[in-house]
Design an enzyme around this catalytic site. Structure first.
Site, PDB file in Angstrom:
ATOM      1  N   ARG A   1       1.040  -1.436   0.036  1.00  0.00           N
ATOM      2  CA  ARG A   1       0.046   0.003  -0.036  1.00  0.00           C
ATOM      3  C   ARG A   1       0.992   1.150  -0.129  1.00  0.00           C
ATOM      4  O   ARG A   1       1.715   1.266   0.685  1.00  0.00           O
ATOM      5  CB  ARG A   1      -1.066   0.020   1.068  1.00  0.00           C
ATOM      6  CG  ARG A   1      -2.013  -1.050   1.197  1.00  0.00           C
ATOM      7  CD  ARG A   1      -3.143  -1.058   2.162  1.00  0.00           C
ATOM      8  NE  ARG A   1      -3.812  -2.223   2.063  1.00  0.00           N
ATOM      9  CZ  ARG A   1      -4.849  -2.624   1.106  1.00  0.00           C
ATOM     10  NH1 ARG A   1      -5.037  -1.874   0.431  1.00  0.00           N
ATOM     11  NH2 ARG A   1      -5.304  -3.654   1.531  1.00  0.00           N
ATOM     12  N   ASP A   2       0.386   2.195  -0.733  1.00  0.00           N
ATOM     13  CA  ASP A   2       1.104   3.381  -0.992  1.00  0.00           C
ATOM     14  C   ASP A   2       1.017   4.225   0.661  1.00  0.00           C
ATOM     15  O   ASP A   2      -0.183   4.186   1.048  1.00  0.00           O
ATOM     16  CB  ASP A   2       0.711   4.344  -2.006  1.00  0.00           C
ATOM     17  CG  ASP A   2       1.639   5.546  -2.424  1.00  0.00           C
ATOM     18  OD1 ASP A   2       2.145   5.627  -3.599  1.00  0.00           O
ATOM     19  OD2 ASP A   2       1.601   6.366  -1.556  1.00  0.00           O
TER      20      ASP A   2
ATOM     21  N   VAL B   1      10.395   8.231  -6.768  1.00  0.00           N
ATOM     22  CA  VAL B   1      11.143   7.183  -6.359  1.00  0.00           C
ATOM     23  C   VAL B   1      11.507   6.306  -7.824  1.00  0.00           C
ATOM     24  O   VAL B   1      10.777   5.770  -8.503  1.00  0.00           O
ATOM     25  CB  VAL B   1      10.151   5.992  -5.557  1.00  0.00           C
ATOM     26  CG1 VAL B   1      11.260   4.826  -5.294  1.00  0.00           C
ATOM     27  CG2 VAL B   1       9.820   6.459  -4.340  1.00  0.00           C
TER      28      VAL B   1
ATOM     29  N   HIS C   1       7.724   1.182 -10.513  1.00  0.00           N
ATOM     30  CA  HIS C   1       6.448   0.819  -9.957  1.00  0.00           C
ATOM     31  C   HIS C   1       5.241   1.237 -10.723  1.00  0.00           C
ATOM     32  O   HIS C   1       5.316   2.246 -11.287  1.00  0.00           O
ATOM     33  CB  HIS C   1       6.431   1.309  -8.515  1.00  0.00           C
ATOM     34  CG  HIS C   1       6.640   2.683  -8.581  1.00  0.00           C
ATOM     35  ND1 HIS C   1       7.993   3.382  -8.599  1.00  0.00           N
ATOM     36  CD2 HIS C   1       5.941   3.884  -8.303  1.00  0.00           C
ATOM     37  CE1 HIS C   1       7.626   4.583  -8.579  1.00  0.00           C
ATOM     38  NE2 HIS C   1       6.580   4.784  -8.423  1.00  0.00           N
TER      39      HIS C   1
ATOM     40  N   HIS D   1       1.408   1.879 -10.203  1.00  0.00           N
ATOM     41  CA  HIS D   1       0.113   2.396  -9.294  1.00  0.00           C
ATOM     42  C   HIS D   1      -0.886   1.882  -9.688  1.00  0.00           C
ATOM     43  O   HIS D   1      -1.275   1.891 -10.718  1.00  0.00           O
ATOM     44  CB  HIS D   1       0.113   4.067  -9.129  1.00  0.00           C
ATOM     45  CG  HIS D   1       1.242   4.868  -8.786  1.00  0.00           C
ATOM     46  ND1 HIS D   1       1.270   5.344  -7.613  1.00  0.00           N
ATOM     47  CD2 HIS D   1       2.387   5.268  -9.295  1.00  0.00           C
ATOM     48  CE1 HIS D   1       2.407   6.083  -7.498  1.00  0.00           C
ATOM     49  NE2 HIS D   1       3.172   5.991  -8.675  1.00  0.00           N
TER      50      HIS D   1
END
Ligand code: AMP
Length: 115
Positions: free
Chosen positions: A29-30, A97, A101, A103
């Site tokens: 989880r962000d 970052v 990744h 989202h």
């Protein structure tokens, strides 16, 4: 590439709310969610950004990231209503970052165009 905080999460040196893990991908989880469901799907190998990818070498990995996102969306109960998958790339793309990744955002109606 310089190591990021995501490598430490992958090695379990710092905690994260992990929702899925296999040999090649970790999803968590962000920490600063932009939607009711906001999960990051992260390959364990260190690739900095989308421009470091090519289809021939990374096609299977990208396919797996989509499979993982679909499985998590089902698990989170957002597959039916829909969701958004986002890769931010570079400064103008809003990338903070530099460890690749994707989202997974859902649980509310998304706006278009994005900011
Ligand atoms: P991006 O701007 O595409 O590089 O996205 C980086 C995301 O990582 C942001 O949405 C951050 O909120 C998230 N983030 C940064 N540090 C952490 C952390 N320790 N655990 C979970 N998410 C994080």
């Amino acid at each position: 590439m310089a190591e990021t905080i995501f490598s430490k999460i992958i090695r379990k040196e710092i905690p994260a709310a992990i929702v899925y893990e296999n040999e090649t991908v970790l999803a968590f989880r962000d920490i600063n969610p932009a939607a009711p469901t906001h999960i990051l799907v992260v390959p364990k190998i260190e690739i900095a950004k989308v421009t470091d990818l090519n289809g021939k070498e990374h096609g299977a990995l990208l396919g797996e990231m989509i499979d993982v996102a679909n499985a998590i969306a089902k698990q989170e109960g957002i597959a039916e209503k829909g969701f958004r998958l986002v890769f931010n790339c570079g400064d103008d793309g809003g990338q903070e970052v530099y460890h690749l990744h994707m989202h997974l955002l859902g649980g509310r109606k998304m706006n278009w165009p994005p900011g």
